[in-house]
Scaffold this active site. Structure first.
Site, PDB file in Angstrom:
ATOM      1  N   ASP A  75       0.825  -1.204   0.000  1.00 37.90           N
ATOM      2  CA  ASP A  75       0.000   0.000   0.000  1.00 37.90           C
ATOM      3  C   ASP A  75       0.867   1.266   0.000  1.00 37.90           C
ATOM      4  OD1 ASP A  75      -1.320  -2.314   0.854  1.00 37.90           O
ATOM      5  OD2 ASP A  75      -2.836  -1.167   1.919  1.00 37.90           O
ATOM      6  N   HIS A  77      -0.771   4.719  -0.501  1.00 41.47           N
ATOM      7  CA  HIS A  77      -1.613   5.765   0.085  1.00 41.47           C
ATOM      8  C   HIS A  77      -1.108   7.192  -0.152  1.00 41.47           C
ATOM      9  CE1 HIS A  77      -4.784   3.452   1.860  1.00 41.47           C
ATOM     10  NE2 HIS A  77      -3.946   2.661   2.513  1.00 41.47           N
ATOM     11  N   ASP A 113      -4.433   0.174  -2.974  1.00 46.83           N
ATOM     12  CA  ASP A 113      -4.455   1.270  -2.008  1.00 46.83           C
ATOM     13  C   ASP A 113      -3.389   2.315  -2.333  1.00 46.83           C
ATOM     14  OD1 ASP A 113      -6.626   0.185  -0.768  1.00 46.83           O
ATOM     15  OD2 ASP A 113      -5.725   0.064   1.221  1.00 46.83           O
ATOM     16  N   ASN A 148      -9.277  -1.842  -1.550  1.00 44.55           N
ATOM     17  CA  ASN A 148     -10.560  -1.327  -1.076  1.00 44.55           C
ATOM     18  C   ASN A 148     -10.681   0.177  -1.236  1.00 44.55           C
ATOM     19  OD1 ASN A 148      -8.545  -1.461   1.155  1.00 44.55           O
ATOM     20  ND2 ASN A 148     -10.155  -0.458   2.355  1.00 44.55           N
ATOM     21  N   HIS A 149      -9.570   0.910  -1.171  1.00 45.53           N
ATOM     22  CA  HIS A 149      -9.664   2.362  -1.310  1.00 45.53           C
ATOM     23  C   HIS A 149      -9.904   2.781  -2.759  1.00 45.53           C
ATOM     24  CE1 HIS A 149      -8.857   3.846   2.800  1.00 45.53           C
ATOM     25  NE2 HIS A 149      -8.320   2.640   2.937  1.00 45.53           N
ATOM     26  N   HIS A 253      -5.319  -7.714  -2.848  1.00 50.37           N
ATOM     27  CA  HIS A 253      -5.159  -6.726  -1.794  1.00 50.37           C
ATOM     28  C   HIS A 253      -5.481  -7.291  -0.418  1.00 50.37           C
ATOM     29  CE1 HIS A 253      -4.890  -2.782   0.007  1.00 50.37           C
ATOM     30  NE2 HIS A 253      -6.092  -2.930   0.543  1.00 50.37           N
TER      31      HIS A 253
END
Length: 400
Positions: A75, A77, A113, A148-149, A253
């Protein structure tokens, strides 16, 4: 790139002991320190002409990459500085700031993500696409899986968007207008100009910071336009799978369950992609693929394999029963790599290293931890971690 269907023989799970099924494998107490050059990390076989990479599915579901070195990054972000550091220690990104692919025939996989919690999300997506174009010219490739993001943003769930993330959407939408909405060219070039746009915005006389409600509203509208099903960036995300099999390794993920396998990996990938592209059902409404994107045990939300569950006996029994299921690993896969849940101990593995957890929370919006990546070469896996203060020297950590 050529596409074909692949038939792979099933392989049994590695045998697991009671000790390996309860606790993650520990890092060696000592680790060697050495300098890696691009020459010895660029491909699976130095100087050898490797067979072409063959991709099956749209978006990609099964990839045959004979002899390739594979590196997986967790991830990100929205933190492009940490993303660049991770790609540099993986040996696939130049250290001169030019964002050049240095991985040769390596296959890079990013586990989702990229979005939320940071202010350079589109720039990271742009960087990964640029690297993919460069990698393919050298016999390598870059693949991404959605997390999921990504699915949350396509649904319009912006709870975790950083204020700078909204600003980047506003800037990018204006940049698209400059390109007369030639999204492909604008998207690939965005990583090279996004920093300047950010600096120009902050120098503007009208810049009032994150508390400017008008600016915030403009950012929300811009993000909705870009990420709604059928929007320019939703269509970019639609190019990526939610579960990907490369050689004998699965990448997703959250985590794949037997019911996901029974439903069909390619079917799930296609349904998520169609939804992101804004394709409608017969009633005219977009169909949100629940099995892949919703619920605690969906592919992008599942934390079954990434939590430390030493104090949850029932949870461990559930893990063990799934991992020993005869239909757990599909089409010859023998190990799975997941992100989603930050591992405070760094990259680690469980169940005789049939499950690898590689989200280390490196983004400044999460744990701001030291970047680490997973390297798979000659069917052996190891964690590569950087020294925090210098990225010219790497620590190689093998699992014993």
């Amino acid at each position: 790139m050529a596409s074909s269907s692949l038939c792979l023989n099933s392989l049994p799970l590695p045998p697991s002991s009671s000790s390996s099924s309860s606790h993650p494998r520990k890092l060696s107490e000592t680790c060697s320190s050495l300098t890696l050059s691009n020459n010895n990390v660029s491909s699976g076989i130095a100087g050898a002409a490797l067979k072409p990479i063959v991709v099956s599915g749209n978006p990609p579901t099964v990839v045959s990459a004979p002899g390739r070195r594979i590196v997986a990054v967790g991830d990100l972000h929205g933190d492009i500085d940490q993303a660049r550091c991770a790609l540099e220690i993986a040996g696939v990104l130049s250290t001169d700031g030019q964002d050049l692919w240095t991985g040769g025939q390596t296959v890079l996989i990013q586990l989702g993500d990229v979005l939320d919690r940071g202010e350079d999300e589109i720039a990271i997506l742009s960087l990964l696409r640029s690297l993919d174009i460069q990698a393919k010219a050298e016999g390598g490739a870059v693949f991404q899986v959605n997390g999921n993001h990504e699915t949350m943003n396509v649904e319009g769930d912006f709870r975790y968007v950083d204020s700078g993330g909204f600003d980047e959407c506003t800037d990018f939408l204006d940049y698209l207008n400059d390109y007369h909405y030639d999204c492909e060219e604008a998207f690939v070039s965005w990583v090279g100009v996004s920093k300047r746009w950010k600096e120009d915005r902050r120098m503007s006389k009208n810049f009032l910071g994150p508390l400017n409600l008008v600016k915030r509203q403009k950012g929300v509208i811009a993000r909705s336009v870009l990420f709604r099903p059928g929007g320019p960036l939703a269509c970019e995300l639609a190019r990526h799978a939610v579960v990907l099999k490369v050689n004998d390794w699965l990448f997703c993920h959250g985590g794949l369950l037997p019911r996901h396998v029974a439903y069909g990996m390619e079917r799930m990938n296609r349904e998520v992609s169609d939804w992101m592209r804004g394709l409608s059902d017969s009633d005219g409404s977009p169909h949100i693929p629940f099995l892949a994107t919703h619920g605690y045990d969906s592919v992008v939300w599942n934390r079954l394999y990434s939590r430390d569950t030493s104090d949850l006996e029932d949870y461990q029994i559930s893990q063990a029963s799934i991992l020993n299921s005869t239909n757990y690993f599909p089409v010859g896969a023998k190990a799975m790599v997941v992100g989603h849940t930050p591992q405070t101990t760094g990259v680690n593995c469980e169940y005789n290293c049939s499950i690898w957890r590689i989200d280390v929370g490196m983004s400044s919006g999460v744990l701001y931890s030291r970047p680490e990546v997973l390297e798979i070469k000659d069917d052996k896996a190891r964690a590569i971690r950087s020294n925090w203060d210098t990225f010219s020297e790497f620590h190689i950590v093998d699992y014993t």
